[in-house]
Structures are given as structure tokens and as C-alpha cells.
Design an enzyme around this catalytic site. Structure first.
Site, PDB file in Angstrom:
ATOM      1  CD  GLU A  20      -2.192 -12.290   1.848  1.00 16.68           C
ATOM      2  OE1 GLU A  20      -2.099 -11.062   2.066  1.00 16.68           O
ATOM      3  OE2 GLU A  20      -3.178 -12.977   2.163  1.00 16.68           O
ATOM      4  CD1 TRP A  21      -2.218  -9.011  -4.466  1.00 12.70           C
ATOM      5  CD2 TRP A  21      -3.444 -10.822  -3.998  1.00 12.70           C
ATOM      6  NE1 TRP A  21      -1.870  -9.983  -5.352  1.00 12.70           N
ATOM      7  CE2 TRP A  21      -2.620 -11.110  -5.097  1.00 12.70           C
ATOM      8  CE3 TRP A  21      -4.306 -11.807  -3.514  1.00 12.70           C
ATOM      9  CZ2 TRP A  21      -2.614 -12.359  -5.724  1.00 12.70           C
ATOM     10  CZ3 TRP A  21      -4.304 -13.048  -4.139  1.00 12.70           C
ATOM     11  CH2 TRP A  21      -3.469 -13.315  -5.221  1.00 12.70           C
ATOM     12  N   GLY A  22      -3.024  -8.621   1.116  1.00 21.18           N
ATOM     13  CA  GLY A  22      -3.687  -8.280   2.375  1.00 21.18           C
ATOM     14  C   GLY A  22      -4.928  -9.107   2.643  1.00 21.18           C
TER      15      GLY A  22
ATOM     16  CG  ASP B  21      -2.633  -5.837  -8.327  1.00 23.48           C
ATOM     17  OD1 ASP B  21      -2.279  -6.340  -7.234  1.00 23.48           O
ATOM     18  OD2 ASP B  21      -2.481  -6.403  -9.428  1.00 23.48           O
TER      19      ASP B  21
ATOM     20  CG  ASP C 203       1.418 -12.258  -7.199  1.00 22.39           C
ATOM     21  OD1 ASP C 203       0.551 -12.100  -6.330  1.00 22.39           O
ATOM     22  OD2 ASP C 203       1.503 -11.541  -8.218  1.00 22.39           O
TER      23      ASP C 203
HETATM   24  C1  GLA Z   1      -0.577  -9.569  -9.132  1.00 19.19           C
HETATM   25  C2  GLA Z   1       0.256  -8.635  -8.272  1.00 19.19           C
HETATM   26  C3  GLA Z   1       0.779  -7.499  -9.125  1.00 19.19           C
HETATM   27  C4  GLA Z   1       1.609  -8.053 -10.273  1.00 19.19           C
HETATM   28  C5  GLA Z   1       0.775  -9.044 -11.076  1.00 19.19           C
HETATM   29  C6  GLA Z   1       1.608  -9.795 -12.095  1.00 19.19           C
HETATM   30  O1  GLA Z   1      -1.736  -8.938  -9.580  1.00 19.19           O
HETATM   31  O2  GLA Z   1      -0.480  -8.161  -7.179  1.00 19.19           O
HETATM   32  O3  GLA Z   1       1.552  -6.608  -8.351  1.00 19.19           O
HETATM   33  O4  GLA Z   1       2.742  -8.676  -9.751  1.00 19.19           O
HETATM   34  O5  GLA Z   1       0.167 -10.018 -10.244  1.00 19.19           O
HETATM   35  O6  GLA Z   1       0.877 -10.708 -12.827  1.00 19.19           O
END
Ligand code: GLA
Length: 415
Positions: free
Chosen positions: A186-188, A209, A151
Site C-alpha cells: 500500500e506504498w507506505g 513505485d 496491492d
Molecule cells: C502498483 C504497485 C507496483 C505494481 C503495479 C501493478 O503500482 O505498487 O509495484 O505492482 O501496481 O499494476
């Protein structure tokens, strides 16, 4: 004697690099990884007993044999570091230790994943791996893990640092003595589809998320960052991930986050905040359909020990899973995207084609689709992979189908 020693030295010099190359398995994720991930149901409240019973459930429900062959531990397992700085699991959550759990999961014919973060602390505030990459990779390898979700909470926002930190962990995993898949998370935000494969990852999250909902109501979102804090639903994530098909392929997958199928708005779960009140079974079935068309990693997050019939039916559709796992590894192209319809076409390894039609409107609609217009030629037979009905394609190539609001139909077209 000297002659023998020289020969030995030459042999070692030749063999060593070969061994190094042989150790670098570059085919770690030829198809999108699948399994159960703890986050959306359990959050940080995980326990080895639950994980064991989830492993049992993967086997008993038949999910393992359909390809769902991982237990992915997400955030919340950590108990800090020992006096040699080795990471340790929380002793209350993992009283038998990590190795025992990993061995148990492996004994069930499953693989197992772990979680860390490229900063000092994880997203949920637990010990993370920055500065300890080699040591942690070795620990994960020693315990027997097969996968690491890495993450990016608490890390700087620039691209350079992100690439550097992911490269560093990827290298540490390669040198850990065990094949470990690296999931970049890293969510894009920094377009990882451009650099994450080269950095050593096999998949990368493309969005914020997911929440257990259909749509945030935010139209025309092209940039995932806008979605943070808004509560991304299935359609929000689809709208970003569907445009990234050129970047996906064997050993490098776009990851549109976990399946929310079967969660039904579970209260207190991370997927239930920001409007995550749950979806209908039609919407859950759409998520499964669309994720498979997009060759997405399939990470179930509902309680697979207690699935209702609808959830089981959605998650165990073999022919839909085969679309996801097709060895050609192409993500579908979204060829139509308007106020009512989204249409997806995915070529398959045996020459067949998968066609998905989604009704995004809030009413029942009748689709009239001409497959020739979508560039699909030479196909005669059609199978609806949800109803299992087959029919012959007429020479004009027209398919007419009635779809409920938010429903997706998936066809497999054959010669
Ligand atoms: C981030 C990630 C999630 C999850 C949480 C855990 O938000 O994007 O998928 O792993 O952390 O804290």
C-alpha cells in the site's frame, strides 16, 4: 466400544489444535525475500514462455544459488473468473495454465509468487480479490504459489479498512493449506511498518513505485504520499526507507520496492515514465549496496537473460548479498545524513559490522570517517566488498576514501 470412541474423541480434541498451530508457520521470511519480479521490465506483457526462460536464467546465471530464488509474477496475469468464480489466468498469456508454470519453476529449485489486490480491480485494471479472499487464497495454494504480492489500488484510503483487508487475506492464506508469504503493497501511505506484521504480512512496501532514476529533486520528503506522481528515484526512496530501521526484522521487512539495476531506462516499461531515463552503473551499484544495508527484499527487474557485465557484477556480489541476508536481520541505521554524505551502520550476526558511505553530492568527494565516532569498536580488519581490497584499521579508527558522485562504498569490519 463407547469407551474406545470416547478416547478417540479426546485424542482428536487434543491433536486438532496442535495440528492447527503446527500449520501456522510463523517463520516464512526469516531473511528478506529475493528473486526476479516482472513489473519494471515487462509491465502487464507477461507470457509463460518468458517466465520459464527467466527461471532458466536465474539458474544459469548463478543468481538462484546466490539467493535469488523466486520468480514473482506481478500484475497482468489475470483472465477473470470462471463460472464458479475461481480466478483463471489469461489463456493467451498462460496457454498451459498456472499449475504447469508453477511446477516448471519449482522443478528448477525456485519458488514462485503471484499478485492480487484488495479491491475489485488491480492497479492495472485486472480482476482482484476483494470479497473472494478465501477462494483466491485456496486457488493460489492449489496452483502451488509460495508468495502473494497484495496491492491496494481501488481501495479506500483510511487505515482501518486497509488493516482489515490485509488481515483478511493473511488469514485466508494461513488457512489455504500452503505456506504463502504475504507482501503488503500500500506504498507506505498508511505507515504499514506499524501494523502490517501484526496483520499477517512478512514485508510491506514503504514508498511510491520506484522509477529508473536517481532522484526526483524533491528534498526533505518524509511522507511517501508526496512522491506519488513525482517519479520516485533511488535516493527519494532511500530517504524514506532509511528512517524506518526500527521496524525491520526477521519475518517483517521494510520493502523499498524493486531493484532497477540494469534497466538502463528501458523504454515503455513502467519504470521508465515520470523521468525514469535510467541510471549510471555507479548509481545501480549504490542501489544494490544501500538495499542490502537496509535488509531490503531484493527483487531484480532487468532482463536477466541478457545482462551486461556491469549488471552481472552488481547483482552477483556474494559478499554484498550476505549483508542483506544476514540472519540477525537488522536494517542499518543511517547515522549521518547531510548535503554530501549518508553513512549507514548494520550489525551482523557474527559480531562483524557493515559500514556504508554514500556520496550524494554531484562531485567526487573524499570521505574522512572515524568508525569509533559511529560507535564501532573492537574491529581491526576492513574489507571493501566491491573492490575486495582489505586493510587494517589504525587505532584511531579513521578511514579515508575517495568516492565518485552517487557512489557507495561498503565495508565489512571484523575483529
Ligand atoms: C502498483 C504497485 C507496483 C505494481 C503495479 C501493478 O503500482 O505498487 O509495484 O505492482 O501496481 O499494476
Amino acid at each position: 466400544m463407547r469407551h474406545i470412541l470416547n478416547t478417540l474423541l479426546i485424542v482428536i480434541c487434543i491433536l486438532y489444535p496442535i495440528k492447527q498451530i503446527a500449520q501456522e508457520n510463523t517463520n516464512l521470511a526469516p531473511t528478506p525475500p529475493m528473486g526476479f519480479m516482472t513489473w519494471n521490465y515487462f509491465g502487464v506483457n507477461i507470457h509463460e514462455d518468458d517466465l520459464k526462460s527467466l527461471a532458466d536464467a536465474l539458474v544459469e546465471s548463478g543468481l538462484r544459488d546466490l539467493g535469488f530464488n523466486h520468480i514473482f509474477i506481478d500484475d497482468g496475469w489475470q483472465g477473470g473468473r470462471d463460472n464458479k468464480n475461481n480466478m483463471i489466468p489469461d489463456p493467451k498469456k498462460f496457454p498451459s495454465g498456472m499449475k504447469a508454470l508453477v511446477d516448471y519453476v519449482h522443478s528448477k529449485g525456485l519458488k514462485i509468487g503471484i499478485y492480487s489486490d484488495a479491491a475489485q480491480l488491480t492497479c492495472a485494471g485486472y480482476t482482484a480479490s476483494l470479497g473472494f479472499e478465501e477462494q483466491d487464497a485456496k486457488t493460489f495454494a492449489k496452483w502451488g504459489f509460495d508468495y502473494l504480492k497484495y496491492d491496494y489500488c481501488g481501495a479506500p484510503s483510511d487505515w482501518q479498512t486497509a488493516i482489515y483487508r490485509y488481515e483478511k487475506m493473511a488469514k485466508a492464506l494461513r488457512e489455504s493449506g500452503r505456506d504463502i508469504v504475504l507482501g503488503v503493497c500500500e506504498w507506505g501511505d498508511r505507515q504499514p511498518w506499524i501494523w502490517a506484521k501484526k496483520a499477517g504480512g512478512q514485508l510491506w512496501r514503504t514508498t511510491a513505485d520506484i522509477r529508473d532514476k536517481w532522484f526526483s529533486g524533491q528534498k526533505n520528503i518524509k511522507n511517501s504520499q508526496v512522491l506519488h506522481g513525482k517519479g520516485a528515484g533511488i535516493l527519494d526512496i532511500l530517504n524514506i526507507n532509511a528512517e524506518l530501521s526500527d521496524y525491520a526484522g526477521p519475518n517483517g521487512w521494510n520493502d523499498p520496492d524493486m531493484l532497477v539495476v540494469g534497466l538502463y531506462g528501458k523504454k515503455g516499461a513502467p519504470s521508465s515514465d515520470l523521468g525514469g531515463k535510467g541510471c549510471t552503473d555507479v548509481e545501480y551499484q549504490s542501489q544494490m549496496s544501500l538495499w542490502c544495508l537496509m535488509a531490503a527484499p531484493l527483487m531484480i527487474t532487468c532482463d536477466i537473460r541478457n545482462m551486461n557485465d556491469a549488471t552481472k557484477r552488481i547483482l552477483t556480489n556474494k559478499e554484498i548479498i550476505e549483508i542483506d541476508q544476514d540472519p540477525l536481520g537488522k536494517q542499518s541505521k543511517r547515522l549521518v545524513n547531510n548535503n554530501i554524505w549518508q553513512i549507514f551502520v548494520k550489525p551482523l550476526s557474527n559480531g562483524d559490522v557493515a559500514l556504508g558511505i554514500l556520496n550524494i553530492s554531484d562531485k567526487e568527494q573524499i570521505a574522512n570517517v572515524n568508525v569509533l565516532d559511529l560507535g564501532i569498536t573492537g574491529k581491526k580488519k576492513v574489507k571493501d566488498l566491491w573492490s575486495k581490497k582489505t586493510f587494517s584499521l589504525n587505532s584511531s579508527g579513521n578511514i579515508k576514501v575517495k568516492l565518485a558522485s552517487h557512489e557507495t562504498v561498503v565495508y565489512r569490519l571484523t575483529k
